[in-house]
Design an enzyme around this catalytic site. Structure first.
Site, PDB file in Angstrom:
ATOM      1  N   THR A 132       0.899  -1.491   0.173  1.00 28.82           N
ATOM      2  CA  THR A 132      -0.652  -0.130  -0.196  1.00 28.82           C
ATOM      3  C   THR A 132       1.042   1.278   0.066  1.00 28.82           C
ATOM      4  O   THR A 132       1.288   1.308   0.952  1.00 28.82           O
ATOM      5  CB  THR A 132      -0.770  -0.016   1.365  1.00 28.82           C
ATOM      6  OG1 THR A 132      -1.808  -0.931   1.392  1.00 28.82           O
ATOM      7  CG2 THR A 132      -1.547   1.408   1.439  1.00 28.82           C
ATOM      8  N   LYS A 207      -7.957   0.973  -2.840  1.00 25.30           N
ATOM      9  CA  LYS A 207      -7.299   0.393  -1.172  1.00 25.30           C
ATOM     10  C   LYS A 207      -7.395   1.201  -0.182  1.00 25.30           C
ATOM     11  O   LYS A 207      -8.106   1.917   0.765  1.00 25.30           O
ATOM     12  CB  LYS A 207      -6.245  -0.413  -1.250  1.00 25.30           C
ATOM     13  CG  LYS A 207      -4.902  -0.452  -0.210  1.00 25.30           C
ATOM     14  CD  LYS A 207      -5.925  -1.893   0.877  1.00 25.30           C
ATOM     15  CE  LYS A 207      -5.100  -1.191   2.154  1.00 25.30           C
ATOM     16  NZ  LYS A 207      -3.838  -2.529   2.323  1.00 25.30           N
ATOM     17  N   LYS A 284       0.170   5.439   8.562  1.00 27.78           N
ATOM     18  CA  LYS A 284       0.804   5.821   6.666  1.00 27.78           C
ATOM     19  C   LYS A 284      -0.461   5.302   5.671  1.00 27.78           C
ATOM     20  O   LYS A 284      -0.443   6.639   4.990  1.00 27.78           O
ATOM     21  CB  LYS A 284       1.803   4.207   6.556  1.00 27.78           C
ATOM     22  CG  LYS A 284       2.100   4.511   5.529  1.00 27.78           C
ATOM     23  CD  LYS A 284       2.455   3.203   5.200  1.00 27.78           C
ATOM     24  CE  LYS A 284       1.884   2.639   4.260  1.00 27.78           C
ATOM     25  NZ  LYS A 284       1.495   1.041   3.645  1.00 27.78           N
TER      26      LYS A 284
END
Length: 349
Positions: A132, A207, A284
């Site tokens: 990701t 995502k 993050k």
């Protein structure tokens, strides 16, 4: 006429590379994903060969030892560098922490190595990145890989460590139809739902949007569970009520933050919040969402507030960085017990 030694070496190299799969990055997610993939490939064709690569040599060695112990006769090797992993296999899967690591592994390892290979080997190579990371970085890396003639997809996952271990992950895939078709059977060994979201970067965009929801969701579930128990409700009963009502969501029915609230399940809270999706990784991901939202001019006030709260958690209690992000409940509970007010918000521009 007998073929030349050079031809035989090239032929042998091509043959080995065609039946080999390299997996780079054996963190919590990568370890489980690689194990499922390799075990299923070995069951389907025991002449398959496997290569693992990690920045921590002991991690790769431990993985290999455990795999061989469970699958005697399997062929598994350790690549010391991404270059070695690329030379060894025409299918290369990466599962790395974030954008800087992906840039380093691809731009300084995989891509230069692909340039050194014969054209047919480059064209038969498929790269799958399940990290990701920033959408623009993913698109840039993909452009560099595909410009050489190889195929590449971004395939971030949803489902956490539990889904990785059970091979029930959802893969959100970005790339061409050709690349997706090549990647799909490989991803199917590690997950249940393989969704083609669009061109390069589309999987990551999906995502990031999903985790924007998840990050906010886990906080409000923690708030609701804390409030309910403060009002005298049994956590298991409250969880059952919410799970069968309009407040139902993954954070309440699967990743519930209170021990014993889900008697038939074992969320990270049952293990002192170990073994789940680290708070640092959620921070993050919230940062990725806020950055891309800012660039696109899209307001995400709750996302920004959640990002600040996760950051504040880690700053005040660094040990929570590695704990599952549902530990936000513990952070809120401790603040309540200490009579501390939690102040987070979106600063005015």
């Amino acid at each position: 006429m007998r073929p030349s030694l050079r031809w035989m070496n090239i032929h042998a190299f091509s043959s080995v590379r065609s039946r080999s799969t390299s997996f780079i990055g054996l963190g919590r997610m990568g370890h489980e994903m690689a194990f499922n993939l390799f075990s299923k490939q070995f069951a389907q064709a025991n002449e398959s060969e496997f290569v693992v690569c990690d920045t921590v040599p002991e991690t790769a060695q431990s993985f290999c030892s455990n795999f061989v112990k469970q699958f005697p006769g399997s062929r598994i090797k350790i690549a010391k560098t991404p270059e070695e992993a690329t030379l060894a296999s025409r299918t290369i899967i990466t599962m790395l922490p974030s954008s800087p690591q992906v840039q380093n592994v691809y731009n300084n390892g995989i891509i230069p190595t692909l340039r050194s290979l014969p054209a047919d080997q480059v064209q038969s190579t498929l790269c799958i990145d399940s990290t990701t990371l920033d959408v623009d970085v993913a698109r840039s890396v993909s452009e560099n890989v595909t410009a050489l003639g190889s195929q590449m997809v971004d395939a971030p996952v949803s489902g956490g460590v539990t889904g990785a271990k059970a091979a029930t992950l959802a893969f959100l895939v970005g790339g061409t139809t050709t690349a997706f078709d090549q990647a799909q059977p490989i991803l199917a060994s590690m997950g249940q739902r393989i969704i083609h979201c669009g061109p390069s970067g589309a999987g990551l965009a999906a995502k990031i949007c999903n985790n924007l929801i998840l990050g906010v969701q886990q906080i409000v579930v923690g708030e609701a569970m804390l409030l309910g128990t403060k009002l005298g409700l049994d956590p298991a009963i409250l969880s059952s009520v919410i799970s069968s009502s309009t407040g139902n969501c993954w954070s309440i029915s699967v990743n519930n933050p209170i021990p014993h609230a889900l008697p038939e399940k074992s969320p990270p809270c049952e293990r002192d919040y170990e073994g789940g999706f680290a708070t640092a990784l959620m921070l993050k991901d919230m940062g990725l969402a806020s950055n891309v939202a800012t660039l696109s001019g899209c307001p995400v006030p709750l996302g920004l507030t959640a990002q600040r709260l996760y950051g504040q958690m880690i700053e005040e209690q660094p040990e929570l960085a590695r704990k599952d992000f549902s530990s936000v409940y513990q952070y809120l509970k401790q603040a309540m017990e200490e009579g501390k007010r939690i102040k987070v918000g979106v600063e005015s521009p």
